[in-house]
Design a protein around this motif. Sequence first.
Motif, PDB file in Angstrom:
ATOM      1  N   ARG A  88      47.425  84.498  34.033  1.00 47.69           N
ATOM      2  CA  ARG A  88      46.853  85.675  33.355  1.00 47.69           C
ATOM      3  C   ARG A  88      46.964  85.511  31.834  1.00 47.69           C
ATOM      4  O   ARG A  88      46.017  85.775  31.108  1.00 47.69           O
ATOM      5  CB  ARG A  88      47.580  86.941  33.825  1.00 47.69           C
ATOM      6  N   GLU A  89      48.122  85.058  31.382  1.00 49.64           N
ATOM      7  CA  GLU A  89      48.325  84.915  29.939  1.00 49.64           C
ATOM      8  C   GLU A  89      47.402  83.863  29.332  1.00 49.64           C
ATOM      9  O   GLU A  89      46.996  83.988  28.180  1.00 49.64           O
ATOM     10  CB  GLU A  89      49.789  84.558  29.655  1.00 49.64           C
ATOM     11  N   GLN A  90      47.090  82.846  30.096  1.00 48.15           N
ATOM     12  CA  GLN A  90      46.255  81.751  29.592  1.00 48.15           C
ATOM     13  C   GLN A  90      44.800  81.867  30.036  1.00 48.15           C
ATOM     14  O   GLN A  90      44.059  80.898  30.017  1.00 48.15           O
ATOM     15  CB  GLN A  90      46.836  80.410  30.044  1.00 48.15           C
ATOM     16  N   ARG A  91      44.388  83.053  30.397  1.00 46.67           N
ATOM     17  CA  ARG A  91      43.033  83.278  30.900  1.00 46.67           C
ATOM     18  C   ARG A  91      41.963  82.718  29.954  1.00 46.67           C
ATOM     19  O   ARG A  91      40.908  82.278  30.390  1.00 46.67           O
ATOM     20  CB  ARG A  91      42.813  84.774  31.117  1.00 46.67           C
ATOM     21  N   GLY A  92      42.222  82.733  28.669  1.00 50.52           N
ATOM     22  CA  GLY A  92      41.249  82.260  27.690  1.00 50.52           C
ATOM     23  C   GLY A  92      40.871  80.797  27.862  1.00 50.52           C
ATOM     24  O   GLY A  92      39.784  80.383  27.466  1.00 50.52           O
ATOM     25  N   MET A  93      41.752  80.004  28.479  1.00 51.81           N
ATOM     26  CA  MET A  93      41.442  78.591  28.711  1.00 51.81           C
ATOM     27  C   MET A  93      40.780  78.364  30.066  1.00 51.81           C
ATOM     28  O   MET A  93      40.164  77.328  30.290  1.00 51.81           O
ATOM     29  CB  MET A  93      42.714  77.740  28.645  1.00 51.81           C
ATOM     30  N   ALA A  94      40.896  79.335  30.966  1.00 47.12           N
ATOM     31  CA  ALA A  94      40.403  79.152  32.338  1.00 47.12           C
ATOM     32  C   ALA A  94      38.915  78.828  32.381  1.00 47.12           C
ATOM     33  O   ALA A  94      38.492  77.936  33.111  1.00 47.12           O
ATOM     34  CB  ALA A  94      40.701  80.382  33.183  1.00 47.12           C
ATOM     35  N   ALA A  99      35.224  69.883  27.704  1.00 49.25           N
ATOM     36  CA  ALA A  99      35.515  69.205  26.441  1.00 49.25           C
ATOM     37  C   ALA A  99      36.633  69.926  25.680  1.00 49.25           C
ATOM     38  O   ALA A  99      37.515  69.285  25.102  1.00 49.25           O
ATOM     39  CB  ALA A  99      34.259  69.121  25.575  1.00 49.25           C
ATOM     40  N   LEU A 100      36.609  71.241  25.692  1.00 47.03           N
ATOM     41  CA  LEU A 100      37.654  72.019  25.016  1.00 47.03           C
ATOM     42  C   LEU A 100      38.990  71.854  25.738  1.00 47.03           C
ATOM     43  O   LEU A 100      40.037  71.710  25.100  1.00 47.03           O
ATOM     44  CB  LEU A 100      37.264  73.499  24.932  1.00 47.03           C
ATOM     45  N   LYS A 101      38.961  71.844  27.059  1.00 48.31           N
ATOM     46  CA  LYS A 101      40.191  71.625  27.827  1.00 48.31           C
ATOM     47  C   LYS A 101      40.787  70.246  27.520  1.00 48.31           C
ATOM     48  O   LYS A 101      42.003  70.113  27.359  1.00 48.31           O
ATOM     49  CB  LYS A 101      39.920  71.774  29.324  1.00 48.31           C
ATOM     50  N   GLN A 130      40.279  80.007  20.081  1.00 48.23           N
ATOM     51  CA  GLN A 130      41.358  80.544  19.243  1.00 48.23           C
ATOM     52  C   GLN A 130      42.669  79.795  19.494  1.00 48.23           C
ATOM     53  O   GLN A 130      43.417  79.520  18.550  1.00 48.23           O
ATOM     54  CB  GLN A 130      41.550  82.037  19.502  1.00 48.23           C
ATOM     55  N   LEU A 131      42.926  79.451  20.744  1.00 48.81           N
ATOM     56  CA  LEU A 131      44.135  78.699  21.066  1.00 48.81           C
ATOM     57  C   LEU A 131      44.087  77.307  20.448  1.00 48.81           C
ATOM     58  O   LEU A 131      45.068  76.837  19.871  1.00 48.81           O
ATOM     59  CB  LEU A 131      44.318  78.629  22.588  1.00 48.81           C
ATOM     60  N   ARG A 132      42.929  76.661  20.556  1.00 46.43           N
ATOM     61  CA  ARG A 132      42.760  75.331  19.949  1.00 46.43           C
ATOM     62  C   ARG A 132      42.964  75.397  18.440  1.00 46.43           C
ATOM     63  O   ARG A 132      43.667  74.576  17.854  1.00 46.43           O
ATOM     64  CB  ARG A 132      41.373  74.776  20.254  1.00 46.43           C
ATOM     65  N   ASP A 133      42.341  76.391  17.808  1.00 46.93           N
ATOM     66  CA  ASP A 133      42.460  76.525  16.354  1.00 46.93           C
ATOM     67  C   ASP A 133      43.893  76.784  15.927  1.00 46.93           C
ATOM     68  O   ASP A 133      44.349  76.274  14.896  1.00 46.93           O
ATOM     69  CB  ASP A 133      41.538  77.628  15.842  1.00 46.93           C
ATOM     70  N   ALA A 134      44.630  77.549  16.746  1.00 48.85           N
ATOM     71  CA  ALA A 134      46.027  77.849  16.405  1.00 48.85           C
ATOM     72  C   ALA A 134      46.891  76.595  16.467  1.00 48.85           C
ATOM     73  O   ALA A 134      47.709  76.361  15.571  1.00 48.85           O
ATOM     74  CB  ALA A 134      46.573  78.917  17.344  1.00 48.85           C
ATOM     75  N   VAL A 135      46.723  75.778  17.494  1.00 49.02           N
ATOM     76  CA  VAL A 135      47.532  74.563  17.570  1.00 49.02           C
ATOM     77  C   VAL A 135      47.155  73.611  16.443  1.00 49.02           C
ATOM     78  O   VAL A 135      48.026  72.972  15.843  1.00 49.02           O
ATOM     79  CB  VAL A 135      47.461  73.887  18.965  1.00 49.02           C
ATOM     80  N   LYS A 136      45.872  73.531  16.109  1.00 46.46           N
ATOM     81  CA  LYS A 136      45.448  72.676  14.992  1.00 46.46           C
ATOM     82  C   LYS A 136      46.089  73.131  13.682  1.00 46.46           C
ATOM     83  O   LYS A 136      46.511  72.308  12.874  1.00 46.46           O
ATOM     84  CB  LYS A 136      43.923  72.699  14.845  1.00 46.46           C
ATOM     85  N   GLU A 137      46.138  74.428  13.485  1.00 48.01           N
ATOM     86  CA  GLU A 137      46.729  74.973  12.260  1.00 48.01           C
ATOM     87  C   GLU A 137      48.241  74.747  12.218  1.00 48.01           C
ATOM     88  O   GLU A 137      48.783  74.349  11.190  1.00 48.01           O
ATOM     89  CB  GLU A 137      46.435  76.469  12.181  1.00 48.01           C
TER      90      GLU A 137
END
Length: 172
Positions: A88-94, A99-101, A130-137
Amino acid sequence: MTSSTTPGGLARFNTLEERAALAALHEVCASEAWAHRLVARRPYATADELFAANDAAVAGLTDADLAQAMAGHPPIGRPKPGDPTSSREQRGMAGAPDALKAEMLELNLEYQERFGHVFLICATGLTGEQLRDAVKERIGNTPGREREIVRTELGRINRIRLAPLVEQDASA
């Protein structure tokens, strides 16, 4: 405050045997020190008191305690099988494109190589992008700065996970 004026789930949590309370808290956060601090401060008159105790306990975690807490979190994009909370918490990646995964997997590995632990973020409500951008930052942070961000994110995650525990009906 009496249990008649305390929300049902919170009253129930306040009266759990220590072992049961620790087990319930372990489902929220894997840090034993954090759980023991919250149990020791019972009873809580309000959920806000419990959330404040969470914040204080997270702030007081040693590096080893923080590492134990992080070990309970799966990498972003790879929720624990059979764990509805991490899913549930990671629903944004589901529903993210393959390619994003794949990019997120590479970024997770790069982050873990740099900092020695999983990328921890309060992922609830965030998209894959947003998750990808956060880890990149965050991958460019110093270890000290990143540890403080992780501490803040852990506190946010714990608050979200504590809410259902204290809102449950007393008969649950």
